[in-house]
Write a protein that holds these residues in place. Structure first.
Motif, mmCIF file in Angstrom:
data_model
loop_
_atom_site.group_PDB
_atom_site.id
_atom_site.type_symbol
_atom_site.label_atom_id
_atom_site.label_comp_id
_atom_site.label_asym_id
_atom_site.label_seq_id
_atom_site.Cartn_x
_atom_site.Cartn_y
_atom_site.Cartn_z
ATOM 1 N N PHE A 73 -25.666 -30.938 -1.884
ATOM 2 C CA PHE A 73 -25.156 -32.224 -2.372
ATOM 3 C C PHE A 73 -24.134 -32.031 -3.501
ATOM 4 O O PHE A 73 -23.162 -32.781 -3.607
ATOM 5 N N LEU A 74 -24.366 -31.009 -4.338
ATOM 6 C CA LEU A 74 -23.415 -30.744 -5.426
ATOM 7 C C LEU A 74 -22.070 -30.260 -4.895
ATOM 8 O O LEU A 74 -21.012 -30.640 -5.414
ATOM 9 N N LEU A 75 -22.103 -29.414 -3.871
ATOM 10 C CA LEU A 75 -20.849 -28.944 -3.277
ATOM 11 C C LEU A 75 -20.088 -30.090 -2.626
ATOM 12 O O LEU A 75 -18.854 -30.158 -2.714
ATOM 13 N N GLN A 76 -20.826 -31.008 -2.000
ATOM 14 C CA GLN A 76 -20.178 -32.198 -1.443
ATOM 15 C C GLN A 76 -19.563 -33.042 -2.552
ATOM 16 O O GLN A 76 -18.454 -33.573 -2.414
ATOM 17 N N GLN A 77 -20.283 -33.144 -3.645
ATOM 18 C CA GLN A 77 -19.815 -33.947 -4.781
ATOM 19 C C GLN A 77 -18.575 -33.329 -5.411
ATOM 20 O O GLN A 77 -17.652 -34.048 -5.831
ATOM 21 N N SER A 78 -18.524 -32.012 -5.469
ATOM 22 C CA SER A 78 -17.372 -31.343 -6.072
ATOM 23 C C SER A 78 -16.100 -31.578 -5.260
ATOM 24 O O SER A 78 -14.999 -31.587 -5.816
ATOM 25 N N ARG A 79 -16.243 -31.764 -3.943
ATOM 26 C CA ARG A 79 -15.076 -32.030 -3.102
ATOM 27 C C ARG A 79 -14.569 -33.452 -3.266
ATOM 28 O O ARG A 79 -13.366 -33.710 -3.179
ATOM 29 N N SER A 80 -15.494 -34.387 -3.510
ATOM 30 C CA SER A 80 -15.097 -35.796 -3.566
ATOM 31 C C SER A 80 -14.661 -36.250 -4.960
ATOM 32 O O SER A 80 -13.917 -37.220 -5.098
ATOM 33 N N PHE A 81 -15.109 -35.533 -6.012
ATOM 34 C CA PHE A 81 -14.790 -35.954 -7.380
ATOM 35 C C PHE A 81 -13.462 -35.350 -7.813
ATOM 36 O O PHE A 81 -13.298 -34.123 -7.840
ATOM 37 N N THR A 82 -12.513 -36.194 -8.156
ATOM 38 C CA THR A 82 -11.179 -35.729 -8.567
ATOM 39 C C THR A 82 -11.049 -35.573 -10.072
ATOM 40 O O THR A 82 -10.217 -34.807 -10.553
ATOM 41 N N GLY A 83 -11.845 -36.322 -10.846
ATOM 42 C CA GLY A 83 -11.760 -36.255 -12.302
ATOM 43 C C GLY A 83 -10.677 -37.124 -12.893
ATOM 44 O O GLY A 83 -10.450 -37.097 -14.105
ATOM 45 N N ASP A 84 -9.983 -37.900 -12.045
ATOM 46 C CA ASP A 84 -8.914 -38.756 -12.562
ATOM 47 C C ASP A 84 -9.457 -39.879 -13.438
ATOM 48 O O ASP A 84 -8.849 -40.248 -14.444
ATOM 49 N N ALA A 85 -10.595 -40.441 -13.046
ATOM 50 C CA ALA A 85 -11.206 -41.542 -13.807
ATOM 51 C C ALA A 85 -12.701 -41.291 -13.907
ATOM 52 O O ALA A 85 -13.317 -40.807 -12.948
ATOM 53 N N PRO A 86 -13.314 -41.580 -15.050
ATOM 54 C CA PRO A 86 -14.757 -41.364 -15.190
ATOM 55 C C PRO A 86 -15.552 -42.278 -14.275
ATOM 56 O O PRO A 86 -15.154 -43.408 -14.008
ATOM 57 N N LEU A 87 -16.666 -41.766 -13.800
ATOM 58 C CA LEU A 87 -17.546 -42.532 -12.921
ATOM 59 C C LEU A 87 -18.873 -42.719 -13.639
ATOM 60 O O LEU A 87 -19.586 -41.740 -13.899
ATOM 61 N N TYR A 88 -19.210 -43.958 -13.972
ATOM 62 C CA TYR A 88 -20.438 -44.242 -14.719
ATOM 63 C C TYR A 88 -21.550 -44.650 -13.767
ATOM 64 O O TYR A 88 -21.337 -45.425 -12.822
ATOM 65 N N LEU A 89 -22.753 -44.110 -14.016
ATOM 66 C CA LEU A 89 -23.895 -44.299 -13.134
ATOM 67 C C LEU A 89 -25.069 -44.873 -13.909
ATOM 68 O O LEU A 89 -25.138 -44.759 -15.135
ATOM 69 N N MET A 90 -26.003 -45.464 -13.173
ATOM 70 C CA MET A 90 -27.272 -45.935 -13.741
ATOM 71 C C MET A 90 -27.061 -46.771 -14.997
ATOM 72 O O MET A 90 -27.518 -46.421 -16.094
ATOM 73 N N ALA A 91 -26.342 -47.880 -14.847
ATOM 74 C CA ALA A 91 -26.094 -48.812 -15.951
ATOM 75 C C ALA A 91 -25.425 -48.116 -17.135
ATOM 76 O O ALA A 91 -25.765 -48.353 -18.296
ATOM 77 N N ASP A 92 -24.493 -47.222 -16.835
ATOM 78 C CA ASP A 92 -23.654 -46.535 -17.835
ATOM 79 C C ASP A 92 -24.411 -45.558 -18.716
ATOM 80 O O ASP A 92 -23.913 -45.140 -19.762
ATOM 81 N N THR A 93 -25.618 -45.159 -18.319
ATOM 82 C CA THR A 93 -26.362 -44.170 -19.109
ATOM 83 C C THR A 93 -26.093 -42.747 -18.628
ATOM 84 O O THR A 93 -26.375 -41.781 -19.335
ATOM 85 N N LEU A 94 -25.579 -42.628 -17.404
ATOM 86 C CA LEU A 94 -25.163 -41.339 -16.854
ATOM 87 C C LEU A 94 -23.723 -41.481 -16.374
ATOM 88 O O LEU A 94 -23.256 -42.592 -16.134
ATOM 89 N N GLY A 95 -23.027 -40.359 -16.242
ATOM 90 C CA GLY A 95 -21.647 -40.470 -15.794
ATOM 91 C C GLY A 95 -21.036 -39.131 -15.426
ATOM 92 O O GLY A 95 -21.463 -38.077 -15.906
ATOM 93 N N LEU A 96 -20.043 -39.189 -14.539
ATOM 94 C CA LEU A 96 -19.228 -38.021 -14.182
ATOM 95 C C LEU A 96 -17.845 -38.234 -14.758
ATOM 96 O O LEU A 96 -17.167 -39.200 -14.402
ATOM 97 N N ARG A 97 -17.431 -37.373 -15.656
ATOM 98 C CA ARG A 97 -16.138 -37.563 -16.298
ATOM 99 C C ARG A 97 -15.331 -36.274 -16.414
ATOM 100 O O ARG A 97 -14.185 -36.296 -16.833
#
Length: 497
Positions: A73-97
């Motif tokens: 799942f992490l390898l799939q995520q690394s292909r889809s995440f570009t890093g251009d804009a932060p992605l906030y998860l779980m009511a903004d308590t977690l995030g990919l940035r």
């Protein structure tokens, strides 16, 4: 009641629930670990002495499936995440940035898989009756570290930090004798104290910034406007918990005693796996405060001071050690000081690659060292004399010592060279960084004096009676031998960055 269920409240609740629902797809790696933990909990209820081996094999299978699923799942995520804009998860308590969040989690997953393979014999043999509980805490620690890297809120950060800490306490308790529990209790109590200091530091930071969400630019703007003295106090208290887990000076005092009494398998995990997540988190903080020079200077001064003290104390005290585990404890302190160099220089190009490469080489070498120590039942450096000529095993010990020291023909040489070359760009423009660079170089030379004790004891202080391996242990050492070969062969690949 009407105010409680007003339209604005319901709209806010619906928005947050929708955000949590949409986050589920991005949290599949964590859900894989959670599923593994749930299955291991069920297995723990079925453990009986007569079914010990069957349950242990099933627990290993569950753990490996969970880790492979997380990695997929992490390898799939690394292909889809570009890093251009932060992605906030779980009511903004977690995030990919930042890509480092995914890279660090992949490193966690791969490191745990290598750990499971290298210490499989040890787990199914000596610790068969504790295997389910042990693997349960391994996955719990990984889940905590994984969520820590995703944290954008101090509440989720602290909860994740504590989950990994509690799991670590239990991992170090496996296989201890009654007389060794004092060292473990010391570790737990000091850990609780450091955690309380961190929580107090978080409250200071919250008071100065007015927000617990450290991923927002407004958080750093408010913090940047705070008085300098208060910032030193806040960051110093907050860093206490991180430095304790990383066994950095002055929060290193638990390491030698805790290492001496713990099983080699647990020490290998604690020495390698949590470090990459915590240091990657510090590196992410450096990236976030890059736009605020005054704030970053305070944080950098603190990291440089701790790195310098760890390099000096770790290497100098290791010179006087005769117990192998205590020597490796002080070696870990020194290596954490070295690993801080690319973390400090996070703003320079290639810092993440240098950091992850050094950690990977260090992790493989530590796994090799503790696997050899466990299979040969080595506690004191003098015990290495019993290996006699030892052939491949003696050579593997030599490779481990050379790689930890950063000497050719091992890949540890490239790892240290990469750190020094990369940090020189910062050292050339800052006097404090130059001093740290020189101390790190001097410390590497000092480290040769105690690492050379290992091959010296094997090849130049042989006993007349040697200690052969027990039947079946030759096959158990195969993963460790592969690592030893890899640490030499990888030198031919040159710099990977």
């Amino acid at each position: 009641m009407r105010q409680l269920f007003s339209t604005s409240f319901l709209e806010s609740f619906a928005h947050r629930f929708e955000g949590i629902y949409q986050s589920v797809g991005f949290l599949l790696p964590e859900m894989a670990l959670l599923a593994g933990i749930g299955l291991l909990l069920l297995l723990a209820l079925l453990v009986r002495k007569e079914y010990c081996m069957r349950i242990a094999y099933l627990a290993v299978a569950v753990t490996l499936v969970a880790l492979f699923a997380q990695l997929f799942f992490l390898l799939q995520q690394s292909r889809s995440f570009t890093g251009d804009a932060p992605l906030y998860l779980m009511a903004d308590t977690l995030g990919l940035r930042h890509p480092l969040q995914i890279q660090g989690r992949i490193a966690l997953s791969v490191g745990a898989l290598v750990f499971a393979v290298v210490f499989l014999y040890e787990l199914l043999g000596r610790y068969c009756s504790d295997s389910v509980e042990y693997l349960l805490w391994v996955l719990s620690a990984l889940l905590g570290l994984d969520l820590l890297l995703l944290s954008t809120h101090f509440l989720t950060f602290y909860m994740s930090f504590e989950l990994s800490s509690i799991a670590t306490y239990f991992l170090l308790s496996v296989g201890r004798q009654q007389r060794q529990h004092e060292a473990l209790m010391k570790y737990v109590l000091f850990g609780a104290f450091a955690s309380a200091m961190m929580l107090y530091g978080i409250s200071w930071i919250y008071g100065l910034s007015g927000s617990p969400e450290f991923s927002r630019p407004a958080f750093w703007e408010q913090l940047h406007a705070a008085p300098t003295l208060w910032l030193y106090v806040a960051w110093g208290l907050f860093a206490a918990g991180l430095f304790f887990k990383l066994s950095l000076v002055p929060f290193h005092f638990w390491a030698p005693d805790a290492y001496e009494g713990a099983p080699a398998m647990s020490l290998a995990f604690v020495s390698v796996i949590p470090k990459v997540a915590l240091l990657a988190f510090v590196m992410l903080l450096n990236h976030q405060m890059a736009a605020f020079a005054a704030l970053q200077d305070i944080w950098m001064q603190l990291l440089m001071l701790v790195a310098l003290a760890s390099l000096l104390l770790g290497n100098l005290v290791a010179l006087r050690q005769h117990n192998l585990k205590r020597l490796l404890a002080y070696s870990t302190i020194a290596h954490m000081g070295t690993l801080l160099l690319p973390v400090i220089a996070a703003g320079y190009e290639g810092a993440e690659a240098v950091f992850l490469y050094y950690w990977a080489v260090y992790g493989l070498t530590v796994f090799l060292t503790f696997a050899l120590a466990a299979h040969n039942e080595i506690n004191e450096i003098a015990d290495l004399q019993q290996l006699g000529n030892a052939g491949g095993i003696g050579t593997a010990w030599g490779v481990a010592a050379f790689s930890l020291a950063g000497l050719p023909p091992t890949v540890g040489f490239l790892a240290k060279l990469g750190v020094f070359v990369h940090f020189w760009e910062m050292a050339a423009s800052r006097p404090a960084a130059l001093l740290l660079w020189l101390v790190a170089l001097l410390s590497t030379a000092i480290a040769l004096a105690y690492y050379i004790k290992i091959p010296h004891a094997i090849f130049f202080k042989k006993k007349e009676t040697t200690k052969p391996l027990a039947a079946g242990k030759e096959a158990a050492l195969l993963p460790a031998m592969i690592i030893a070969v890899l640490l030499v062969v990888a030198l031919a690949w040159g710099f990977p960055f």
